[in-house]
Scaffold this active site. Sequence first.
Site, PDB file in Angstrom:
ATOM      1  N   ASP A 192      39.765  42.873  28.965  1.00  0.00           N
ATOM      2  CA  ASP A 192      40.405  42.585  30.261  1.00  0.00           C
ATOM      3  C   ASP A 192      39.602  41.485  30.959  1.00  0.00           C
ATOM      4  O   ASP A 192      39.382  41.523  32.169  1.00  0.00           O
ATOM      5  CB  ASP A 192      40.468  43.849  31.115  1.00  0.00           C
ATOM      6  CG  ASP A 192      41.374  43.686  32.334  1.00  0.00           C
ATOM      7  OD1 ASP A 192      42.226  42.768  32.345  1.00  0.00           O
ATOM      8  OD2 ASP A 192      41.226  44.474  33.295  1.00  0.00           O
ATOM      9  N   ASP A 209      33.734  45.595  35.004  1.00  0.00           N
ATOM     10  CA  ASP A 209      34.967  46.308  34.663  1.00  0.00           C
ATOM     11  C   ASP A 209      35.084  46.497  33.146  1.00  0.00           C
ATOM     12  O   ASP A 209      36.046  46.037  32.530  1.00  0.00           O
ATOM     13  CB  ASP A 209      36.169  45.511  35.207  1.00  0.00           C
ATOM     14  CG  ASP A 209      37.379  46.411  35.468  1.00  0.00           C
ATOM     15  OD1 ASP A 209      37.285  47.629  35.212  1.00  0.00           O
ATOM     16  OD2 ASP A 209      38.412  45.880  35.923  1.00  0.00           O
TER      17      ASP A 209
HETATM   18  N1  LIG Z   1      28.539  46.554  40.519  1.00  0.00           N
HETATM   19  C1  LIG Z   1      29.267  45.966  41.463  1.00  0.00           C
HETATM   20  N2  LIG Z   1      28.689  45.323  42.491  1.00  0.00           N
HETATM   21  C2  LIG Z   1      29.436  44.724  43.451  1.00  0.00           C
HETATM   22  N3  LIG Z   1      30.781  44.716  43.465  1.00  0.00           N
HETATM   23  C3  LIG Z   1      31.426  45.335  42.458  1.00  0.00           C
HETATM   24  C4  LIG Z   1      30.712  45.992  41.406  1.00  0.00           C
HETATM   25  N4  LIG Z   1      31.609  46.523  40.554  1.00  0.00           N
HETATM   26  C5  LIG Z   1      32.813  46.228  41.044  1.00  0.00           C
HETATM   27  N5  LIG Z   1      32.733  45.513  42.193  1.00  0.00           N
HETATM   28  C6  LIG Z   1      33.844  45.022  43.009  1.00  0.00           C
HETATM   29  O1  LIG Z   1      34.929  45.925  42.927  1.00  0.00           O
HETATM   30  C7  LIG Z   1      36.069  45.308  42.327  1.00  0.00           C
HETATM   31  C8  LIG Z   1      36.779  46.310  41.416  1.00  0.00           C
HETATM   32  O2  LIG Z   1      35.905  46.722  40.399  1.00  0.00           O
HETATM   33  P1  LIG Z   1      36.396  46.810  38.890  1.00  0.00           P
HETATM   34  O3  LIG Z   1      36.969  45.509  38.477  1.00  0.00           O
HETATM   35  O4  LIG Z   1      35.266  47.365  38.097  1.00  0.00           O
HETATM   36  O5  LIG Z   1      37.495  47.925  38.985  1.00  0.00           O
HETATM   37  P2  LIG Z   1      39.045  47.902  38.613  1.00  0.00           P
HETATM   38  O6  LIG Z   1      39.230  49.006  37.686  1.00  0.00           O
HETATM   39  O7  LIG Z   1      39.506  46.527  38.227  1.00  0.00           O
HETATM   40  O8  LIG Z   1      39.640  48.278  39.970  1.00  0.00           O
HETATM   41  P3  LIG Z   1      40.991  47.740  40.568  1.00  0.00           P
HETATM   42  O9  LIG Z   1      42.055  48.524  39.881  1.00  0.00           O
HETATM   43  O10 LIG Z   1      40.764  48.045  41.994  1.00  0.00           O
HETATM   44  O11 LIG Z   1      41.038  46.252  40.272  1.00  0.00           O
HETATM   45  C9  LIG Z   1      35.520  44.106  41.601  1.00  0.00           C
HETATM   46  O12 LIG Z   1      36.460  43.073  41.497  1.00  0.00           O
HETATM   47  C10 LIG Z   1      34.349  43.686  42.469  1.00  0.00           C
HETATM   48  O13 LIG Z   1      34.781  42.889  43.553  1.00  0.00           O
HETATM   49 MG   LIG Z   2      38.723  44.693  37.774  1.00  0.00          MG
END
Ligand SMILES: Nc1ncnc2c1ncn2[C@@H]1O[C@H](COP(=O)(O)OP(=O)(O)OP(=O)(O)O)[C@@H](O)[C@H]1O
Ligand SMILES: [Mg+2]
Length: 267
Positions: A192, A209
């Site tokens: 992804d 992610d």
């Molecule tokens: N370790 C981290 N530190 C800071 N920000 C983070 C971190 N992990 C995630 N984020 C923020 O949170 C957002 C969503 O996290 P992630 O992409 O892991 O989840 P997701 O499963 O894609 O969630 P969603 O369905 O909300 O997109 C990221 O785009 C980022 O902005």
């Molecule tokens: Mg994401």
Amino acid sequence: MPSYDEKYAFLEKRVDALRTNRTGDERQTDGQVFDKKTLMTIYDFMTGGVIDSIHYPISTGKEGNVFYAENEDKEPMALKIFRTSTSTFKRVTRYIEGDPRFKGVAGNRWKMIYAWTNKEYRNLQRYSEAGIPVPEPIAFDKNCLLMEFIGNETGPAPQLKDYPMDDPTEMYDEVLSFIIDGWQDAHLVHGDLSEYNVLIQDGQPILIDCGQAMTNDFFNAKDLLARDIKNVNHFFKGKGADVIPIETVIEETIDGSKDEEEESEEE
Ligand SMILES: Nc1ncnc2c1ncn2[C@@H]1O[C@H](COP(=O)(O)OP(=O)(O)OP(=O)(O)O)[C@@H](O)[C@H]1O
Ligand SMILES: [Mg+2]
């Protein structure tokens, strides 16, 4: 053993989202994320000394939320809480069932989402051990994953899509190395990879992610690899970077790991 109400009162002091001065809409969203089981998981993290407090939401999505949290030394962390909903269950099932590391996890919605959390934790560990920059995983339990916070005092790091790049080709090469080294050294394919799942901290890209990442022996791994390269090429082409044709990157990624196998056979 404290009662549920006592535990809740303890949590209310340390989790900003549980305080009462919130709007109806906010509380409804919180209710879906902070269900009873999730609250008890957070309670255990807090009494275990892993988390001290939970503050603002960094991101609220359909399948989970990411919160800014702190440990007892007031050091920042990111807490990702997966929603234990049917839609999350449906999306993650095929990634769990196709992964040999999770044999025997089937059917049950809770088990599946807990396995998913565990999977993202293990993928982060694997990437990190292979030297690919990802948030350092700290702990996980049930549907909660705690990891290094990517950002600084002013807030979380921006996603690649919002980051103004000085040199798109240089950034492209670095992001491409996540794909190639990820395959060759971590033996993972992200699955992804896009401008949404790369954060920029101090000008450096960091891969996030990683829940859906699969081992590179997964039957569909090459398709996932091609898709990741396609997404990354598409984004960087639009930014004016010199992109390498997809086929060339695929060859380099897969042939490079063959060389490595041959070398180790000769040893
Ligand atoms: N370790 C981290 N530190 C800071 N920000 C983070 C971190 N992990 C995630 N984020 C923020 O949170 C957002 C969503 O996290 P992630 O992409 O892991 O989840 P997701 O499963 O894609 O969630 P969603 O369905 O909300 O997109 C990221 O785009 C980022 O902005
Ligand atoms: Mg994401």
